[in-house]
Design an enzyme around this catalytic site. Structure first.
Site, PDB file in Angstrom:
ATOM      1  N   TYR A 150       0.598  -1.187  -0.293  1.00  0.00           N
ATOM      2  CA  TYR A 150       0.630   0.188  -0.385  1.00  0.00           C
ATOM      3  C   TYR A 150       0.957   0.852   0.371  1.00  0.00           C
ATOM      4  O   TYR A 150       0.774   1.861  -0.673  1.00  0.00           O
ATOM      5  CB  TYR A 150      -0.822  -0.177   1.027  1.00  0.00           C
TER       6      TYR A 150
HETATM    7  N1  LIG Z   1      -9.530   6.393   4.897  1.00  0.00           N
HETATM    8  C1  LIG Z   1      -7.912   5.997   5.047  1.00  0.00           C
HETATM    9  O1  LIG Z   1      -7.848   5.783   6.078  1.00  0.00           O
HETATM   10  C2  LIG Z   1      -7.128   6.487   3.868  1.00  0.00           C
HETATM   11  C3  LIG Z   1      -5.989   7.360   4.336  1.00  0.00           C
HETATM   12  C4  LIG Z   1      -5.534   7.726   2.937  1.00  0.00           C
HETATM   13  C5  LIG Z   1      -6.067   7.486   2.138  1.00  0.00           C
HETATM   14  N2  LIG Z   1      -7.443   6.511   1.768  1.00  0.00           N
HETATM   15  C6  LIG Z   1      -7.363   6.387   0.389  1.00  0.00           C
HETATM   16  O2  LIG Z   1      -8.382   7.345   0.088  1.00  0.00           O
HETATM   17  C7  LIG Z   1      -8.840   5.709  -0.856  1.00  0.00           C
HETATM   18  C8  LIG Z   1     -10.398   5.528  -0.966  1.00  0.00           C
HETATM   19  O3  LIG Z   1     -10.330   4.923   0.377  1.00  0.00           O
HETATM   20  P1  LIG Z   1     -11.228   4.657   1.753  1.00  0.00           P
HETATM   21  O4  LIG Z   1     -11.521   4.880   2.686  1.00  0.00           O
HETATM   22  O5  LIG Z   1     -12.961   5.519   0.933  1.00  0.00           O
HETATM   23  O6  LIG Z   1     -11.508   3.243   0.995  1.00  0.00           O
HETATM   24  P2  LIG Z   1     -13.175   2.225   0.795  1.00  0.00           P
HETATM   25  O7  LIG Z   1     -12.821   1.032   0.798  1.00  0.00           O
HETATM   26  O8  LIG Z   1     -14.446   2.820   2.031  1.00  0.00           O
HETATM   27  O9  LIG Z   1     -13.213   2.542  -0.613  1.00  0.00           O
HETATM   28  C9  LIG Z   1     -12.258   2.341  -1.596  1.00  0.00           C
HETATM   29  C10 LIG Z   1     -13.604   2.570  -3.224  1.00  0.00           C
HETATM   30  O10 LIG Z   1     -12.999   2.189  -4.099  1.00  0.00           O
HETATM   31  C11 LIG Z   1     -13.356   0.977  -4.891  1.00  0.00           C
HETATM   32  N3  LIG Z   1     -12.320  -0.309  -5.070  1.00  0.00           N
HETATM   33  C12 LIG Z   1     -11.354  -0.494  -5.540  1.00  0.00           C
HETATM   34  N4  LIG Z   1     -10.442  -1.170  -6.912  1.00  0.00           N
HETATM   35  C13 LIG Z   1     -11.968  -1.081  -7.682  1.00  0.00           C
HETATM   36  C14 LIG Z   1     -11.094  -1.461  -8.820  1.00  0.00           C
HETATM   37  N5  LIG Z   1     -10.619  -1.892  -9.496  1.00  0.00           N
HETATM   38  N6  LIG Z   1     -11.778  -0.330  -9.775  1.00  0.00           N
HETATM   39  C15 LIG Z   1     -12.401   0.622  -9.074  1.00  0.00           C
HETATM   40  N7  LIG Z   1     -12.990   0.576  -8.098  1.00  0.00           N
HETATM   41  C16 LIG Z   1     -12.907  -0.019  -7.433  1.00  0.00           C
HETATM   42  C17 LIG Z   1     -13.832   0.309  -3.561  1.00  0.00           C
HETATM   43  O11 LIG Z   1     -15.158  -0.719  -4.429  1.00  0.00           O
HETATM   44  C18 LIG Z   1     -14.750   0.940  -2.836  1.00  0.00           C
HETATM   45  O12 LIG Z   1     -15.642   1.241  -3.532  1.00  0.00           O
HETATM   46  C19 LIG Z   1      -8.429   4.882  -1.313  1.00  0.00           C
HETATM   47  O13 LIG Z   1      -7.418   5.481  -2.694  1.00  0.00           O
HETATM   48  C20 LIG Z   1      -7.673   5.650   0.238  1.00  0.00           C
HETATM   49  O14 LIG Z   1      -6.023   4.585  -0.341  1.00  0.00           O
HETATM   50  C21 LIG Z   1      -7.751   6.072   2.231  1.00  0.00           C
END
Ligand SMILES: NC(=O)c1ccc[n+]([C@@H]2O[C@H](COP(=O)([O-])OP(=O)(O)OC[C@H]3O[C@@H](n4cnc5c(N)ncnc54)[C@H](O)[C@@H]3O)[C@@H](O)[C@H]2O)c1
Length: 243
Positions: A150
């Site tokens: 990641y």
């Molecule tokens: N939640 C955190 O703490 C955090 C912190 C920093 C960055 N992020 C980043 O923010 C973004 C959103 O994360 P989140 O926390 O909402 O996660 P989440 O798991 O709630 O949402 C991720 C979404 O991406 C979709 N997805 C996964 N693989 C896919 C693919 N191959 N094609 C299309 N869609 C796909 C999933 O179906 C889901 O709806 C991510 O890039 C994550 O790395 C999250």
């Protein structure tokens, strides 16, 4: 930021069914944009709101190109792309994860971002206007034990953002990324309590970021108010990041 700053804009939000993605979609709609979501879970909510929901795996170029064609037909040319789809992967040391896991995580987080940028950016360049916002992570700056694939994939997203930003700098297309620490309401919910407490302890503000705080920064980067930043890495870490 006043409302309706994105009136007339068409936006794609990948991973728009997830915790952060839903907040970004709601914010872009509130600011006046018309929004399409590319996500794996597809069309299930198609009739519940005004969002165009397309079942699309961002790692598959043909999927993305077909989805983009549907957006162009239904909503018109795209001015805003938010690469938000992401996968955390297992909590495990680098030497313990399989190569298959490594490939899947980097495929979604990094290659998926590349594929969507590649598909959308040439139209934007031709139109002389665009805003691309990539959701990276503080882990891409610092590395993170037990999240090697990641963290490495997010470091790649940062480097891709810097590179594409420089390449398109005179085109009217701005490319920036944000690097949140843990955000309440998204994939952090998958993490067990002890690790959550450890992550929380490293944030000087002593709280997690909210999904609305992510959405607010995305909305600004998607707007005309953002005009002299490209290839930029925008902090959302409650004081954790020192660069
Ligand atoms: N939640 C955190 O703490 C955090 C912190 C920093 C960055 N992020 C980043 O923010 C973004 C959103 O994360 P989140 O926390 O909402 O996660 P989440 O798991 O709630 O949402 C991720 C979404 O991406 C979709 N997805 C996964 N693989 C896919 C693919 N191959 N094609 C299309 N869609 C796909 C999933 O179906 C889901 O709806 C991510 O890039 C994550 O790395 C999250």
């Amino acid at each position: 930021m006043t409302e309706a700053t994105l009136t007339g804009r068409v936006a794609i939000v990948t991973g728009g069914q997830g915790g952060i993605g839903r907040a970004i979609v709601a914010r872009l709609l509130r600011d006046g944009a018309r929004v399409a979501v590319f996500d794996l879970s597809g069309n299930e909510q198609a009739s519940r709101d005004s969002v165009l929901r397309i079942n699309c795996d961002v790692t598959v170029q043909a999927n993305v190109e077909t989805a983009l064609a549907s957006v162009r037909e239904a909503l018109g040319p795209v001015q805003i792309l938010v690469n938000n789809a992401g996968l955390l992967g297992p909590v495990a040391r680098v030497i313990e994860i399989t190569t298959e896991t490594w490939r899947r995580v980097t495929d979604v987080n990094l290659t998926g971002t590349f594929v969507c940028c590649k598909a959308v950016a040439s139209d934007m360049v031709q139109a002389g206007y665009g805003r691309i916002i990539n959701i990276a992570s503080v882990q891409g700056k610092e590395g993170m034990e037990l999240a090697g694939a990641y963290a490495a994939s997010k470091a790649g997203v940062i480097a891709l953002t810097k590179t594409l930003g420089k390449e398109l700098a005179t085109s009217g297309v701005l490319v920036n990324c944000i690097t949140p620490t843990a955000v309440d309401g998204g994939m952090i919910d998958e993490i067990e309590d002890q690790r959550r407490a450890y992550i929380l302890d490293r944030i000087p503000m002593k709280r997690f970021c909210s999904v609305d705080e992510v959405a607010a920064m995305v909305a600004w980067l998607a707007s005309d108010e953002c005009s002299f930043s490209t290839g930029g890495v925008f902090d959302l870490s409650g004081g954790r990041s020192s660069y």
